[in-house]
Design a protein around this motif. Structure first.
Motif, PDB file in Angstrom:
ATOM      1  N   GLY A   1      -6.397   2.407   8.737  1.00 51.59           N
ATOM      2  CA  GLY A   1      -7.851   2.319   8.840  1.00 51.59           C
ATOM      3  C   GLY A   1      -8.460   1.101   8.194  1.00 51.59           C
ATOM      4  O   GLY A   1      -9.585   1.164   7.682  1.00 51.59           O
ATOM      5  N   THR A   2      -7.758  -0.024   8.211  1.00 53.17           N
ATOM      6  CA  THR A   2      -8.273  -1.256   7.608  1.00 53.17           C
ATOM      7  C   THR A   2      -8.927  -2.112   8.690  1.00 53.17           C
ATOM      8  O   THR A   2      -8.250  -2.835   9.413  1.00 53.17           O
ATOM      9  CB  THR A   2      -7.148  -2.048   6.923  1.00 53.17           C
ATOM     10  N   THR A   3     -10.221  -2.038   8.797  1.00 48.06           N
ATOM     11  CA  THR A   3     -10.951  -2.849   9.764  1.00 48.06           C
ATOM     12  C   THR A   3     -11.365  -4.196   9.165  1.00 48.06           C
ATOM     13  O   THR A   3     -11.575  -5.161   9.885  1.00 48.06           O
ATOM     14  CB  THR A   3     -12.211  -2.109  10.238  1.00 48.06           C
ATOM     15  N   ASN A   4     -11.461  -4.250   7.853  1.00 41.07           N
ATOM     16  CA  ASN A   4     -11.830  -5.494   7.174  1.00 41.07           C
ATOM     17  C   ASN A   4     -10.606  -6.410   7.085  1.00 41.07           C
ATOM     18  O   ASN A   4      -9.516  -5.978   6.687  1.00 41.07           O
ATOM     19  CB  ASN A   4     -12.356  -5.166   5.766  1.00 41.07           C
ATOM     20  N   ILE A   5     -10.783  -7.689   7.436  1.00 42.30           N
ATOM     21  CA  ILE A   5      -9.627  -8.596   7.503  1.00 42.30           C
ATOM     22  C   ILE A   5      -9.028  -8.859   6.131  1.00 42.30           C
ATOM     23  O   ILE A   5      -7.818  -9.050   6.004  1.00 42.30           O
ATOM     24  CB  ILE A   5     -10.011  -9.932   8.176  1.00 42.30           C
ATOM     25  N   VAL A   6      -9.842  -8.866   5.086  1.00 49.15           N
ATOM     26  CA  VAL A   6      -9.311  -9.076   3.738  1.00 49.15           C
ATOM     27  C   VAL A   6      -8.522  -7.860   3.285  1.00 49.15           C
ATOM     28  O   VAL A   6      -7.448  -7.988   2.676  1.00 49.15           O
ATOM     29  CB  VAL A   6     -10.444  -9.405   2.743  1.00 49.15           C
ATOM     30  N   GLU A   7      -9.020  -6.665   3.598  1.00 48.71           N
ATOM     31  CA  GLU A   7      -8.260  -5.452   3.279  1.00 48.71           C
ATOM     32  C   GLU A   7      -6.915  -5.453   4.003  1.00 48.71           C
ATOM     33  O   GLU A   7      -5.890  -5.056   3.442  1.00 48.71           O
ATOM     34  CB  GLU A   7      -9.068  -4.217   3.680  1.00 48.71           C
ATOM     35  N   ARG A   8      -6.930  -5.901   5.250  1.00 53.62           N
ATOM     36  CA  ARG A   8      -5.684  -5.979   6.010  1.00 53.62           C
ATOM     37  C   ARG A   8      -4.719  -6.977   5.370  1.00 53.62           C
ATOM     38  O   ARG A   8      -3.513  -6.728   5.284  1.00 53.62           O
ATOM     39  CB  ARG A   8      -5.978  -6.386   7.459  1.00 53.62           C
ATOM     40  N   TYR A   9      -5.252  -8.098   4.902  1.00 54.87           N
ATOM     41  CA  TYR A   9      -4.450  -9.124   4.226  1.00 54.87           C
ATOM     42  C   TYR A   9      -3.738  -8.525   3.011  1.00 54.87           C
ATOM     43  O   TYR A   9      -2.529  -8.700   2.821  1.00 54.87           O
ATOM     44  CB  TYR A   9      -5.371 -10.281   3.835  1.00 54.87           C
ATOM     45  N   HIS A  10      -4.481  -7.799   2.174  1.00 46.83           N
ATOM     46  CA  HIS A  10      -3.885  -7.199   0.981  1.00 46.83           C
ATOM     47  C   HIS A  10      -2.913  -6.073   1.347  1.00 46.83           C
ATOM     48  O   HIS A  10      -1.870  -5.908   0.688  1.00 46.83           O
ATOM     49  CB  HIS A  10      -4.980  -6.672   0.057  1.00 46.83           C
ATOM     50  N   LEU A  11      -3.230  -5.319   2.396  1.00 48.00           N
ATOM     51  CA  LEU A  11      -2.326  -4.270   2.867  1.00 48.00           C
ATOM     52  C   LEU A  11      -0.991  -4.866   3.297  1.00 48.00           C
ATOM     53  O   LEU A  11       0.078  -4.377   2.896  1.00 48.00           O
ATOM     54  CB  LEU A  11      -2.966  -3.511   4.029  1.00 48.00           C
ATOM     55  N   LEU A  12      -1.036  -5.908   4.124  1.00 46.91           N
ATOM     56  CA  LEU A  12       0.198  -6.545   4.600  1.00 46.91           C
ATOM     57  C   LEU A  12       0.993  -7.131   3.443  1.00 46.91           C
ATOM     58  O   LEU A  12       2.234  -7.071   3.431  1.00 46.91           O
ATOM     59  CB  LEU A  12      -0.129  -7.627   5.631  1.00 46.91           C
ATOM     60  N   ASN A  13       0.306  -7.719   2.472  1.00 50.90           N
ATOM     61  CA  ASN A  13       1.009  -8.265   1.303  1.00 50.90           C
ATOM     62  C   ASN A  13       1.747  -7.177   0.533  1.00 50.90           C
ATOM     63  O   ASN A  13       2.876  -7.371   0.085  1.00 50.90           O
ATOM     64  CB  ASN A  13       0.012  -8.978   0.374  1.00 50.90           C
ATOM     65  N   ARG A  14       1.103  -6.013   0.374  1.00 51.95           N
ATOM     66  CA  ARG A  14       1.754  -4.921  -0.345  1.00 51.95           C
ATOM     67  C   ARG A  14       2.988  -4.428   0.417  1.00 51.95           C
ATOM     68  O   ARG A  14       4.035  -4.154  -0.184  1.00 51.95           O
ATOM     69  CB  ARG A  14       0.771  -3.758  -0.563  1.00 51.95           C
ATOM     70  N   ILE A  15       2.859  -4.323   1.740  1.00 45.67           N
ATOM     71  CA  ILE A  15       4.003  -3.889   2.561  1.00 45.67           C
ATOM     72  C   ILE A  15       5.130  -4.913   2.469  1.00 45.67           C
ATOM     73  O   ILE A  15       6.309  -4.558   2.309  1.00 45.67           O
ATOM     74  CB  ILE A  15       3.567  -3.675   4.024  1.00 45.67           C
ATOM     75  N   ASN A  16       4.782  -6.198   2.560  1.00 45.38           N
ATOM     76  CA  ASN A  16       5.799  -7.259   2.484  1.00 45.38           C
ATOM     77  C   ASN A  16       6.541  -7.218   1.153  1.00 45.38           C
ATOM     78  O   ASN A  16       7.778  -7.298   1.118  1.00 45.38           O
ATOM     79  CB  ASN A  16       5.138  -8.633   2.675  1.00 45.38           C
ATOM     80  N   ARG A  17       5.790  -7.113   0.056  1.00 48.42           N
ATOM     81  CA  ARG A  17       6.431  -7.083  -1.263  1.00 48.42           C
ATOM     82  C   ARG A  17       7.369  -5.875  -1.386  1.00 48.42           C
ATOM     83  O   ARG A  17       8.474  -5.985  -1.933  1.00 48.42           O
ATOM     84  CB  ARG A  17       5.377  -7.058  -2.365  1.00 48.42           C
ATOM     85  N   HIS A  18       6.916  -4.737  -0.877  1.00 50.16           N
ATOM     86  CA  HIS A  18       7.745  -3.521  -0.946  1.00 50.16           C
ATOM     87  C   HIS A  18       9.044  -3.706  -0.161  1.00 50.16           C
ATOM     88  O   HIS A  18      10.132  -3.380  -0.666  1.00 50.16           O
ATOM     89  CB  HIS A  18       6.952  -2.335  -0.389  1.00 50.16           C
ATOM     90  N   LEU A  19       8.933  -4.223   1.049  1.00 50.88           N
ATOM     91  CA  LEU A  19      10.124  -4.366   1.893  1.00 50.88           C
ATOM     92  C   LEU A  19      11.094  -5.397   1.328  1.00 50.88           C
ATOM     93  O   LEU A  19      12.321  -5.217   1.416  1.00 50.88           O
ATOM     94  CB  LEU A  19       9.704  -4.750   3.314  1.00 50.88           C
ATOM     95  N   ILE A  20      10.569  -6.464   0.739  1.00 52.59           N
ATOM     96  CA  ILE A  20      11.456  -7.472   0.144  1.00 52.59           C
ATOM     97  C   ILE A  20      12.177  -6.899  -1.072  1.00 52.59           C
ATOM     98  O   ILE A  20      13.362  -7.161  -1.292  1.00 52.59           O
ATOM     99  CB  ILE A  20      10.652  -8.738  -0.218  1.00 52.59           C
ATOM    100  N   ARG A  21      11.470  -6.084  -1.866  1.00 52.25           N
ATOM    101  CA  ARG A  21      12.127  -5.421  -3.001  1.00 52.25           C
ATOM    102  C   ARG A  21      13.195  -4.433  -2.519  1.00 52.25           C
ATOM    103  O   ARG A  21      14.248  -4.271  -3.137  1.00 52.25           O
ATOM    104  CB  ARG A  21      11.099  -4.684  -3.867  1.00 52.25           C
ATOM    105  N   GLN A  22      12.910  -3.766  -1.397  1.00 50.15           N
ATOM    106  CA  GLN A  22      13.860  -2.802  -0.848  1.00 50.15           C
ATOM    107  C   GLN A  22      15.095  -3.490  -0.266  1.00 50.15           C
ATOM    108  O   GLN A  22      16.195  -2.952  -0.330  1.00 50.15           O
ATOM    109  CB  GLN A  22      13.197  -1.963   0.251  1.00 50.15           C
ATOM    110  N   SER A  23      14.898  -4.668   0.329  1.00 55.24           N
ATOM    111  CA  SER A  23      15.995  -5.329   1.053  1.00 55.24           C
ATOM    112  C   SER A  23      16.054  -6.819   0.705  1.00 55.24           C
ATOM    113  O   SER A  23      15.837  -7.678   1.569  1.00 55.24           O
ATOM    114  CB  SER A  23      15.827  -5.156   2.562  1.00 55.24           C
TER     115      SER A  23
END
Length: 452
Positions: free
Chosen positions: A298-320
């Motif tokens: 539910g992230t319609t704001n582009i800045v919220e989406r930016y921070h969401l994607l960054n959190r997902i990226n950091r998590h996946l890099i830590r995982q793999s």
């Protein structure tokens, strides 16, 4: 003022410059007449930002592009045909800068060969036909290192030259943010050079600060503007989606917190791979997955989406981390592939397309040969050790090519395209010639032939 003595004194250099210029211009005239001006995937974003700057309308700015290239478009009236012509001119000027850098250390013959080789390479001319940042970034990178090379060779420690180089580095960072480290690489080797001459070292080091100030003012000012408009400090919102080009490859490794996002990435992974294998359009290929993730959370704001994607990226890099490291390694290898964007449908006369396709084969093989010779010469120079480490100019070139260019780009994004290497290609050519002079310096019998 009588210019005849000056012309007579510099006649060989003038002849060289004319040869390099005319050869590069001839190729670009042919390409201009044969090939249509092309708007790339990134072009609408830069054009939109150019209109926002011209009209002082923040509502037209979406946070995805930095202003350097848009200012270039704005200076040319946002006329894409005029921009394409200007980019061809920049291509010729870049070939001249390659010649000038090479001439500082090698003979006229080799310097002219370098300028001609760059100026007559097809992939540069065809990239200049696309309204994207490559041509401007190529020119700025060559100009910065040409000025730095002259500063180093002439032992110029002045504040003026350092400040001007800092200004150019700031503009380059605003054209392509991944080149933000360029100034710091140059400053680092400048400081090393000064430390080796302790007399006035502190004063000379302080002369670097205005250049650094210009860079921080430009980068910080843009980040501050984004903070005012979007409520967050950043240079470009594009960095998060670029990093997802890495993490989509191992989205299925997500932990419980991001399992749904990982499932979406895993679902789109095959589509992504097929797209980049076909056209290399990684930014476009990742878009459907990003849109679905944004809708899920539910992230319609582009800045919220930016921070969401960054959190997902950091998590996946830590995982793999191993999968991420593999992607970085692949990106480093792909950096050295030589690519040409040449769309058959853009040729005004289809009958000449086969001629360009035939010409591209030896052109590509020649550049791959340059890359092989570069690594061979670098390994030979590393075995000699001290001769290489003492040469701060050559070390700055190598640092930019291998760290500021190849490694930094590979860390940021995964791609099967070598277009990101274009601004480094000219530096590779010059570094190869400098490595040969490094070898000759180590062998005194070759010094005279190097300076002939």
């Amino acid at each position: 003022m009588n210019v005849k003595p000056w012309v007579a004194q510099h006649r060989p250099a003038i002849q060289d410059l004319l040869l390099v210029s005319l050869a590069g211009a001839a190729l670009r005239v042919i390409v201009y007449l044969a090939y249509a001006t092309l708007a790339g995937n990134d072009t609408p974003g830069y054009v939109k930002l150019a209109h926002a700057l011209r009209e002082w309308n923040p509502g037209l700015y979406d946070g995805f592009r930095t202003p350097g290239y848009s200012l270039f478009l704005l200076a040319l009236g946002i006329n894409l045909e005029l921009v394409r012509i200007a980019q061809h001119v920049l291509g010729v000027l870049t070939a001249i800068l390659i010649y000038l850098m090479a001439r500082l250390r090698v003979s006229r013959r080799w310097a002219v060969a370098a300028g001609l080789f760059y100026g007559l390479s097809l992939h540069f001319a065809f990239y200049e036909a696309i309204v994207q940042t490559e041509a401007l970034a190529n020119f700025l990178m060559a100009l910065i290192f040409c000025l730095y090379a002259r500063r180093t060779e002439k032992s110029d420690y002045s504040m003026g030259s350092a400040t001007f180089i800092g200004l150019l580095c700031a503009y380059l960072a605003m054209v392509r943010p991944q080149y933000l480290p360029v100034f710091f690489i140059l400053a680092f080797f400048d400081v090393i050079r000064m430390v080796r001459q302790p007399r006035m070292a502190l004063r000379r080091t302080l002369n670097l600060f205005p250049g650094a100030g210009v860079l921080f003012a430009a980068v910080g000012g843009w980040a501050l503007l984004n903070r005012i408009l979007f409520g967050s400090y950043f240079l470009t919102l594009f960095s998060a989606s670029a990093m997802m080009q890495h993490t989509i490859r191992f989205g299925d490794r997500a932990g419980p917190e991001w399992r749904e996002a990982g499932a979406i990435l895993a679902k789109w992974r095959d589509y992504y791979r097929a797209e980049i294998e076909q056209v290399g359009a990684t930014e476009i290929a990742i878009t459907p997955a990003i849109r679905e993730i944004a809708a899920l959370y539910g992230t319609t704001n582009i800045v919220e989406r930016y921070h969401l994607l960054n959190r997902i990226n950091r998590h996946l890099i830590r995982q793999s981390p191993i999968d991420y490291a593999e992607g970085v390694l692949i990106g480093c290898i792909n950096f050295w592939r030589v690519s040409l964007i040449m769309y058959p449908e853009c040729f005004k006369n289809q009958r000449i397309l086969p001629a360009f396709e035939r010409l591209w084969i030896p052109n590509k093989l020649a550049w791959l040969g340059v890359h092989l010779a570069f690594f061979t010469s670098l390994l030979a120079a590393l075995r000699r050790g001290r001769t290489l480490w003492k040469d701060t100019l050559l070390m700055s070139l190598l640092a930019q090519i291998l760290l500021g260019g190849m490694a930094f780009q590979a860390l940021l994004t995964f791609s099967n395209s070598s277009r990101y290497a274009l601004p480094s290609e000219g530096l590779v050519l010059v570094a190869l010639l400098y490595l040969t002079t490094c070898r000759r310096t180590a062998n005194p019998r070759l010094v005279d032939s190097a300076r002939a």
